[in-house]
Structures are given as C-alpha cells and as structure tokens.
Enzyme design. Sequence first.
Site, mmCIF file in Angstrom:
data_model
loop_
_atom_site.group_PDB
_atom_site.id
_atom_site.type_symbol
_atom_site.label_atom_id
_atom_site.label_comp_id
_atom_site.label_asym_id
_atom_site.label_seq_id
_atom_site.Cartn_x
_atom_site.Cartn_y
_atom_site.Cartn_z
ATOM 1 N N ASP A 160 -8.459 -6.693 2.092
ATOM 2 C CA ASP A 160 -7.284 -6.390 2.722
ATOM 3 C C ASP A 160 -7.198 -4.896 2.559
ATOM 4 O OD1 ASP A 160 -4.822 -6.848 4.162
ATOM 5 O OD2 ASP A 160 -3.779 -6.703 1.865
ATOM 6 N N LEU A 161 -5.875 -4.200 3.308
ATOM 7 C CA LEU A 161 -5.545 -2.767 3.570
ATOM 8 C C LEU A 161 -4.410 -2.849 2.712
ATOM 9 C CD1 LEU A 161 -6.670 -1.542 6.974
ATOM 10 C CD2 LEU A 161 -7.629 -0.857 4.953
#
Length: 271
Positions: free
Chosen positions: A13-14
């Site tokens: 994920d970011l």
Amino acid sequence: MKIETKIKVIISDLDGTLLGSDHKISNYTKQVFQDLYQQGYLIIVATGRHHLDAIPLVASLGFPIYLITSNGARIHAPNKELLFSFDIASDAIKSVLKLDIDPEITIVVFKEEVWQTNKYNEKLNSFQKELNYAPELVDFNTVNDLKAIKMFFTHESHSKLVELRDRILVDHESLFSHAFSLPYCLEFMDVSVDKSAAIAKVLEIENCSFDQSISFGDGFNDENMLKATAVGLIMSNAPDSLKTKLSHLEVIDTNYNDGVANYLAINLLNK
C-alpha cells in the site's frame, strides 16, 4: 522455510505504509526497493489513490512497476498501459447522494481527470504534493453524469462515517464494495472491485501466485490483500481494530520509521 526462498512478489500500500509523514517515499525506502528490483522481485503497489495521484509517487522509485489504484478499479502495467478499469454507474451514485447526508461530511466523487467534491478540504489536499489530480467544487444536485471510479466520504468522526456506511448499505449492499482506508476515510467502489482481486489479475499475467507473495498494509482496504498473501504484514500505525481482526499477522514498525523497507532489508536482502 526462510521467507526469501519462497517470496517472489512484493506488494505494498502507499499511504500509512510506504509513504512517510511528508506523503513521499523516503530515499532509504527507494534504495531498498531498487535493490529488490535488481534482484528480480516483482513489485506491485496497490493503493486507494487515483492513478494520476499515485503515478508520480511510484515514479520516484526509479523503476517500472505494476500499479493498482482506486482499491483495484484501475490496473496499470509497468509500461503505464491501462490493463483494467471498472467504474461505478452514475445512477448508483445518484441514489446514494439522494440520502440525507450530514452537511459536515465531505463527499468526493473520483472521476477520470478530476475529483468532484461538495466542499474544500485542506486535509485531503495535503495528501497531494504534486497537483496532478485536481479538485472541482460542485453542487452534486446539478451534475448529470456521476459515473466514477470511486465514491469517498470523510469526517473527523469515525462514528459518523460508520452510521453513514450502514445507511448506504441498507439499499446498496449488492452494488458496492466498501472499506475504511483510514478511520476518517470511507470509500465505496463497484462490488467487483477489491485490491486482492486486482492483484490476482497481475499475478496471473506474471505466472505467479499469492503463495509467493508478501504484502504490507495499514487499512481495512488492505484486509483481503493481507489475508491472501503467504506473508501479510500490518503497520504498527494501523487501527487497533484491524490489528485485532487480523491478530494472526505480524505487526511491524510504522511508516514514519520506514517499517516496510526495514523489514524487507532484513528478511529479503539479509542486511
């Protein structure tokens, strides 16, 4: 069996995971991922962000990757070719916006080139260091075509968003998938859209499997991804409710402390 002997795919994920407090990827994290890429690992970034917003962030890694955005509604190949896209129908969004939604809640409809919103939200804007994906202030009652990638609600009160989610699902459960990417961010996509479903498409293209994959995340939009991979790691900054729900998974250091890069450096690069 050591992790490095079976893992071929790294998925992250970011926000709250790969990005630091400045909403950027640190130089240390970039170096670790460049080393992993040079060693032949397949890198996939899977985020709730729109692709126009995410592309400049992942470009800073310095090598091409698979990019899954809007929680799986878009997949871009390493050469930036669009491989998959799926939107929410306009009528489905209109039926939700007809509900008596608390005016304090910020509503966002993510379209292809702009994100339409009912109010200016400084906190949301701060997530974009480069304004590649601009906001447009609108009166949703006057917008004819609301077909969109994602529908998004934000408010400081998590309980208000939970109440709104429950009201929406009464008549729309068969139309939408949904998740809290953060406690103050409630997101709705088409029912067929999920990060794990999009990741499965990429793995099939690359002739890989979830059993060969490791994933990192911090939100409920990461839940199915974390459960599907051979190794799922939860960030320490994730909500306690997610850590409790996935209590069988290991919790690692926070995104502010380069938790993902540190874990990979030790367990895959043997540093």
